[in-house]
Design an enzyme around this catalytic site. Structure first.
Site, PDB file in Angstrom:
ATOM      1  N   GLU A  79      15.850 -16.450   0.513  1.00  0.00           N
ATOM      2  CA  GLU A  79      14.628 -17.486   0.219  1.00  0.00           C
ATOM      3  C   GLU A  79      14.735 -18.951  -0.460  1.00  0.00           C
ATOM      4  O   GLU A  79      13.786 -18.866  -1.724  1.00  0.00           O
ATOM      5  CB  GLU A  79      14.501 -15.838  -1.038  1.00  0.00           C
ATOM      6  CG  GLU A  79      15.269 -15.823  -1.821  1.00  0.00           C
ATOM      7  CD  GLU A  79      14.242 -15.011  -2.643  1.00  0.00           C
ATOM      8  OE1 GLU A  79      13.851 -14.920  -3.806  1.00  0.00           O
ATOM      9  OE2 GLU A  79      15.195 -13.922  -3.134  1.00  0.00           O
ATOM     10  N   CYS A 111      15.671 -10.957  -2.488  1.00  0.00           N
ATOM     11  CA  CYS A 111      16.458 -10.433  -2.032  1.00  0.00           C
ATOM     12  C   CYS A 111      17.561 -10.213  -1.323  1.00  0.00           C
ATOM     13  O   CYS A 111      18.771  -9.220  -0.872  1.00  0.00           O
ATOM     14  CB  CYS A 111      17.753 -10.350  -3.251  1.00  0.00           C
ATOM     15  SG  CYS A 111      17.218 -11.494  -4.734  1.00  0.00           S
ATOM     16  N   THR A 152      19.418 -16.319 -15.570  1.00  0.00           N
ATOM     17  CA  THR A 152      19.325 -15.349 -14.483  1.00  0.00           C
ATOM     18  C   THR A 152      18.867 -16.333 -13.541  1.00  0.00           C
ATOM     19  O   THR A 152      19.447 -15.229 -12.256  1.00  0.00           O
ATOM     20  CB  THR A 152      19.126 -13.678 -14.604  1.00  0.00           C
ATOM     21  OG1 THR A 152      17.547 -14.002 -13.900  1.00  0.00           O
ATOM     22  CG2 THR A 152      18.931 -12.712 -15.559  1.00  0.00           C
ATOM     23  N   SER A 201       8.832  -6.364 -12.845  1.00  0.00           N
ATOM     24  CA  SER A 201      10.219  -6.379 -11.812  1.00  0.00           C
ATOM     25  C   SER A 201      11.378  -5.579 -12.441  1.00  0.00           C
ATOM     26  O   SER A 201      12.399  -4.790 -10.973  1.00  0.00           O
ATOM     27  CB  SER A 201      11.311  -7.466 -11.416  1.00  0.00           C
ATOM     28  OG  SER A 201      11.751  -8.571 -12.123  1.00  0.00           O
ATOM     29  N   HIS A 233      22.598  -3.874  -5.575  1.00  0.00           N
ATOM     30  CA  HIS A 233      21.948  -5.514  -5.961  1.00  0.00           C
ATOM     31  C   HIS A 233      21.746  -6.060  -7.741  1.00  0.00           C
ATOM     32  O   HIS A 233      21.310  -5.427  -7.847  1.00  0.00           O
ATOM     33  CB  HIS A 233      20.601  -5.604  -5.281  1.00  0.00           C
ATOM     34  CG  HIS A 233      19.727  -7.135  -5.958  1.00  0.00           C
ATOM     35  ND1 HIS A 233      20.645  -8.428  -5.449  1.00  0.00           N
ATOM     36  CD2 HIS A 233      18.565  -7.539  -6.781  1.00  0.00           C
ATOM     37  CE1 HIS A 233      19.791  -9.426  -5.707  1.00  0.00           C
ATOM     38  NE2 HIS A 233      18.711  -8.964  -7.127  1.00  0.00           N
ATOM     39  N   LYS A 242      22.205   0.163 -15.474  1.00  0.00           N
ATOM     40  CA  LYS A 242      21.445   0.946 -15.551  1.00  0.00           C
ATOM     41  C   LYS A 242      20.889   1.857 -14.030  1.00  0.00           C
ATOM     42  O   LYS A 242      20.423   3.131 -14.075  1.00  0.00           O
ATOM     43  CB  LYS A 242      19.899   0.102 -16.001  1.00  0.00           C
ATOM     44  CG  LYS A 242      20.398  -0.681 -17.496  1.00  0.00           C
ATOM     45  CD  LYS A 242      18.836  -0.719 -17.715  1.00  0.00           C
ATOM     46  CE  LYS A 242      18.392  -1.319 -19.073  1.00  0.00           C
ATOM     47  NZ  LYS A 242      17.689  -2.282 -19.500  1.00  0.00           N
ATOM     48  N   ASN A 276      22.823 -14.451 -10.465  1.00  0.00           N
ATOM     49  CA  ASN A 276      22.457 -14.137  -9.385  1.00  0.00           C
ATOM     50  C   ASN A 276      22.276 -15.142  -7.853  1.00  0.00           C
ATOM     51  O   ASN A 276      21.888 -16.319  -8.250  1.00  0.00           O
ATOM     52  CB  ASN A 276      20.892 -13.846 -10.000  1.00  0.00           C
ATOM     53  CG  ASN A 276      20.314 -13.000  -9.344  1.00  0.00           C
ATOM     54  OD1 ASN A 276      20.520 -12.494  -7.678  1.00  0.00           O
ATOM     55  ND2 ASN A 276      18.897 -12.518  -8.895  1.00  0.00           N
ATOM     56  N   SER A 309      12.591  -8.782  -4.117  1.00  0.00           N
ATOM     57  CA  SER A 309      11.380  -8.416  -4.962  1.00  0.00           C
ATOM     58  C   SER A 309       9.763  -8.321  -3.679  1.00  0.00           C
ATOM     59  O   SER A 309      10.081  -9.003  -2.919  1.00  0.00           O
ATOM     60  CB  SER A 309      11.291  -9.212  -5.245  1.00  0.00           C
ATOM     61  OG  SER A 309      11.764  -9.190  -7.154  1.00  0.00           O
TER      62      SER A 309
HETATM   63  P1  HMG Z   1      14.755 -11.030 -21.862  1.00  0.00           P
HETATM   64  O1  HMG Z   1      13.437 -11.508 -22.148  1.00  0.00           O
HETATM   65  O2  HMG Z   1      15.657 -12.388 -21.796  1.00  0.00           O
HETATM   66  O3  HMG Z   1      15.596 -10.322 -22.280  1.00  0.00           O
HETATM   67  O4  HMG Z   1      14.221 -10.886 -20.198  1.00  0.00           O
HETATM   68  P2  HMG Z   1      15.399  -8.816 -23.364  1.00  0.00           P
HETATM   69  O5  HMG Z   1      14.843  -9.320 -24.244  1.00  0.00           O
HETATM   70  O6  HMG Z   1      14.208  -7.576 -22.504  1.00  0.00           O
HETATM   71  O7  HMG Z   1      17.320  -8.659 -22.831  1.00  0.00           O
HETATM   72  C1  HMG Z   1      17.569  -7.896 -22.628  1.00  0.00           C
HETATM   73  C2  HMG Z   1      18.443  -6.803 -22.622  1.00  0.00           C
HETATM   74  O8  HMG Z   1      19.442  -7.677 -24.200  1.00  0.00           O
HETATM   75  C3  HMG Z   1      17.717  -6.020 -23.628  1.00  0.00           C
HETATM   76  O9  HMG Z   1      18.667  -4.324 -23.035  1.00  0.00           O
HETATM   77  C4  HMG Z   1      18.264  -6.746 -24.904  1.00  0.00           C
HETATM   78  O10 HMG Z   1      17.744  -5.170 -25.839  1.00  0.00           O
HETATM   79  C5  HMG Z   1      19.630  -6.501 -24.709  1.00  0.00           C
HETATM   80  P3  HMG Z   1      18.031  -3.194 -22.387  1.00  0.00           P
HETATM   81  O11 HMG Z   1      17.545  -2.740 -23.938  1.00  0.00           O
HETATM   82  O12 HMG Z   1      16.814  -3.900 -21.211  1.00  0.00           O
HETATM   83  O13 HMG Z   1      19.353  -2.878 -22.471  1.00  0.00           O
HETATM   84  N1  HMG Z   1      19.364  -8.261 -26.133  1.00  0.00           N
HETATM   85  C6  HMG Z   1      20.717  -7.752 -26.954  1.00  0.00           C
HETATM   86  N2  HMG Z   1      22.118  -7.454 -26.817  1.00  0.00           N
HETATM   87  C7  HMG Z   1      23.290  -7.423 -27.614  1.00  0.00           C
HETATM   88  N3  HMG Z   1      22.529  -8.381 -28.821  1.00  0.00           N
HETATM   89  C8  HMG Z   1      21.502  -9.272 -28.516  1.00  0.00           C
HETATM   90  C9  HMG Z   1      20.896  -8.228 -27.898  1.00  0.00           C
HETATM   91  N4  HMG Z   1      19.084  -9.553 -27.836  1.00  0.00           N
HETATM   92  C10 HMG Z   1      18.655  -8.574 -26.342  1.00  0.00           C
HETATM   93  N5  HMG Z   1      21.824  -9.796 -29.617  1.00  0.00           N
HETATM   94  C11 HMG Z   1      14.645 -10.424 -17.880  1.00  0.00           C
HETATM   95  C12 HMG Z   1      15.753 -10.144 -19.095  1.00  0.00           C
HETATM   96  C13 HMG Z   1      15.284  -9.717 -17.365  1.00  0.00           C
HETATM   97  C14 HMG Z   1      13.107  -9.496 -17.817  1.00  0.00           C
HETATM   98  C15 HMG Z   1      14.687 -12.232 -17.617  1.00  0.00           C
HETATM   99  O14 HMG Z   1      15.630 -12.067 -17.455  1.00  0.00           O
HETATM  100  C16 HMG Z   1      14.104 -12.140 -16.610  1.00  0.00           C
HETATM  101  O15 HMG Z   1      12.661 -12.420 -15.955  1.00  0.00           O
HETATM  102  N6  HMG Z   1      14.851 -12.601 -15.398  1.00  0.00           N
HETATM  103  C17 HMG Z   1      14.072 -12.767 -13.738  1.00  0.00           C
HETATM  104  C18 HMG Z   1      13.658 -11.484 -12.666  1.00  0.00           C
HETATM  105  C19 HMG Z   1      14.742 -10.482 -12.789  1.00  0.00           C
HETATM  106  O16 HMG Z   1      16.494 -10.796 -12.817  1.00  0.00           O
HETATM  107  N7  HMG Z   1      14.511  -9.466 -12.517  1.00  0.00           N
HETATM  108  C20 HMG Z   1      15.339  -8.112 -11.730  1.00  0.00           C
HETATM  109  C21 HMG Z   1      14.597  -7.141 -11.316  1.00  0.00           C
HETATM  110  S1  HMG Z   1      13.884  -7.756  -9.774  1.00  0.00           S
HETATM  111  C22 HMG Z   1      15.093  -8.146  -8.748  1.00  0.00           C
HETATM  112  O17 HMG Z   1      15.778  -7.713  -8.612  1.00  0.00           O
HETATM  113  C23 HMG Z   1      14.981  -9.150  -7.467  1.00  0.00           C
HETATM  114  C24 HMG Z   1      15.310 -10.798  -8.032  1.00  0.00           C
HETATM  115  O18 HMG Z   1      16.895 -10.387  -7.821  1.00  0.00           O
HETATM  116  C25 HMG Z   1      14.460 -11.788  -7.131  1.00  0.00           C
HETATM  117  C26 HMG Z   1      14.703 -11.379  -5.646  1.00  0.00           C
HETATM  118  O19 HMG Z   1      14.182 -10.009  -5.113  1.00  0.00           O
HETATM  119  O20 HMG Z   1      14.569 -12.511  -4.559  1.00  0.00           O
HETATM  120  C27 HMG Z   1      14.891 -11.313  -9.309  1.00  0.00           C
END
Ligand code: HMG
Length: 388
Positions: A79, A111, A152, A201, A233, A242, A276, A309
């Site tokens: 992609e 992906c 990521t 997502s 993935h 998870k 990733n 996605s």
């Molecule tokens: P974010 O705002 O960076 O993080 O977004 P958050 O606030 O959700 O925190 C992440 C985790 O860290 C949470 O854990 C927090 O609790 C924990 P969870 O509650 O979910 O288990 N945390 C801590 N842990 C320990 N000590 C601390 C602490 N603070 C927080 N102090 C997000 C994370 C994934 C949304 C962001 O990085 C993002 O937008 N990433 C890109 C999208 C993505 O990867 N999506 C995945 C699903 S879609 C997919 O897989 C397709 C893809 O590969 C693309 C394709 O298909 O082409 C992306």
């Protein structure tokens, strides 16, 4: 006749950004990345290392002259496409010296597309048992400096040689896909970086997994107790974890649960260091499992959850075959530890460097460390690659 993965390899960049350095620069608690996302480092590419050099480098590690004579199809899943017209597979075909009477194409669905490529390869070999198909999954995941997805990012390529009587994994006939028209992550042609609804997502990923697995169990009578490992993935390892929890069956024996959890940890070892790599992430997890698990044996059933996605996902499985261990490397974590670390400032400059074309469509580049292939120049809008 069994058909499946005969050889597999991986290539990534020679530069790395440590998550602890990124956390410090962005004012985040380092544990958010190391525990919250389960990431330690991200691979960072210079401008001279792209999806074509990464894929060529991964494939050159496994192909011998006989393979290059037998391959009659090269499928490039990505992609991060570099051209709206010419397939990246055509460049790789040329760089590797694969025999000319081959079909070379590019495939896209976020992906997910390497899974479609693997399936196409299998169908092709069913009809043409002497053929071999080279499946490439290569991407550079770039979300933008200080964006929500920055933590990521990553870069890398997987190469898989698919053939009859494979020496690593025989694919089963139990593929089940699901399509959902959603906007969780997408990248319009006018944008270099994706738009992403991050939390949405992650919910879609998990719900696609749950609903596809429920249907898979109904259609194929599948039960987790038959699996030695499940690969996911891996956009970031915590989400895959998870995923495992989501499908974990409460009726499973403690031994089976322990086995699945232990093998899951081995399947994320490489992604923790690389980030990733989009299309290749699922297969990087598989490679990591193969090369790090101490308990796998031939006949073991491995499950796969592919997610792209947009969204398309698929669950399928395969069986490890006799002697699969002989096709693997044991030094990959050591190799990853030898990448050149970048400061956050260096990463921002390197990962986001843009091609400066002159009015005739020419560009040259500074020298960077790359794998065995590099983009050396652009001449009249034509990308020039060389073996280095
Ligand atoms: P974010 O705002 O960076 O993080 O977004 P958050 O606030 O959700 O925190 C992440 C985790 O860290 C949470 O854990 C927090 O609790 C924990 P969870 O509650 O979910 O288990 N945390 C801590 N842990 C320990 N000590 C601390 C602490 N603070 C927080 N102090 C997000 C994370 C994934 C949304 C962001 O990085 C993002 O937008 N990433 C890109 C999208 C993505 O990867 N999506 C995945 C699903 S879609 C997919 O897989 C397709 C893809 O590969 C693309 C394709 O298909 O082409 C992306």
């Amino acid at each position: 006749m069994t058909i499946g993965i005969d050889k597999i390899s991986f290539s990534t960049s020679h530069y790395v950004l440590k998550m602890s350095d990124l956390a410090q620069a962005r004012g985040e608690d380092p544990k958010k990345f190391s525990q919250g996302l389960m990431l330690d480092a991200l691979s960072i590419t210079p401008i001279t290392e792209d999806i074509i050099t990464l894929a060529s480098s991964a494939a050159s590690e496994i192909l011998d002259d006989l393979d290059k004579q037998a391959i009659d199809m090269v499928i490039f899943a990505t992609e991060s496409s570099l051209d709206q017209s010419k397939a990246a597979a055509v460049y790789v075909h040329g760089l590797l010296g694969i025999q000319p009477f081959a079909r070379s194409i590019e495939m896209k669905e976020a992906c997910y597309s390497a899974t479609a490529a693997l399936n196409y390869a299998k169908l092709h070999i069913e009809k043409h048992p002497e053929s071999k198909v080279l499946v490439l999954a290569s991407d550079i995941a770039k979300y933008g400096i200080a964006s929500a997805g920055e933590s990521t990012q990553g870069a890398g390529a997987i190469a898989m040689l698919v053939s009859q009587n494979p020496r690593i994994l025989a694919l089963n006939d139990d593929n089940l896909a699901q399509t959902r028209d959603i906007m969780d992550f997408w990248r319009p042609n006018y944008s270099d970086t994706p738009y992403v609804n991050g939390m949405y997502s992650t919910k879609q990923y998990l719900d696609c997994l749950k609903t596809t697995w429920t249907e898979h169990q109904k259609r194929f009578n599948s039960t987790l107790s038959d699996y030695a490992a499940f690969c996911f993935h891996i956009p970031f390892p915590k989400l895959a974890q998870k995923g495992l929890q989501k499908i974990m069956d409460k009726q499973l024996s403690e031994n089976r649960k322990t086995l699945l959890i232990q093998n899951f940890q081995d399947s994320i070892a490489y992604s923790r260091q690389v980030g990733n790599i989009y299309t290749g992430s699922l297969y990087l997890g598989f490679l990591s499992l193969l090369e790090n698990s101490q308990n796998l044996k031939s006949g073991d059933k491995i499950g796969f959850f592919s997610y792209g996605s947009g969204a398309v996902c698929e669950i399928f499985s395969g069986q490890l075959v006799d002697g699969f261990q002989d096709q693997l490397k044991s030094s990959r974590l050591e190799q990853l530890s030898q990448r050149t670390p970048l400061s956050v400032k260096e990463y921002e400059e390197m990962f986001y460097e843009e091609t400066q074309l002159d009015q005739d469509g020419n560009a040259c580049f500074r020298q960077y460390q790359t794998g065995p292939f590099a983009l050396t120049a652009i001449t009249e809008h034509q990308r020039q690659y060389q073996k280095v």
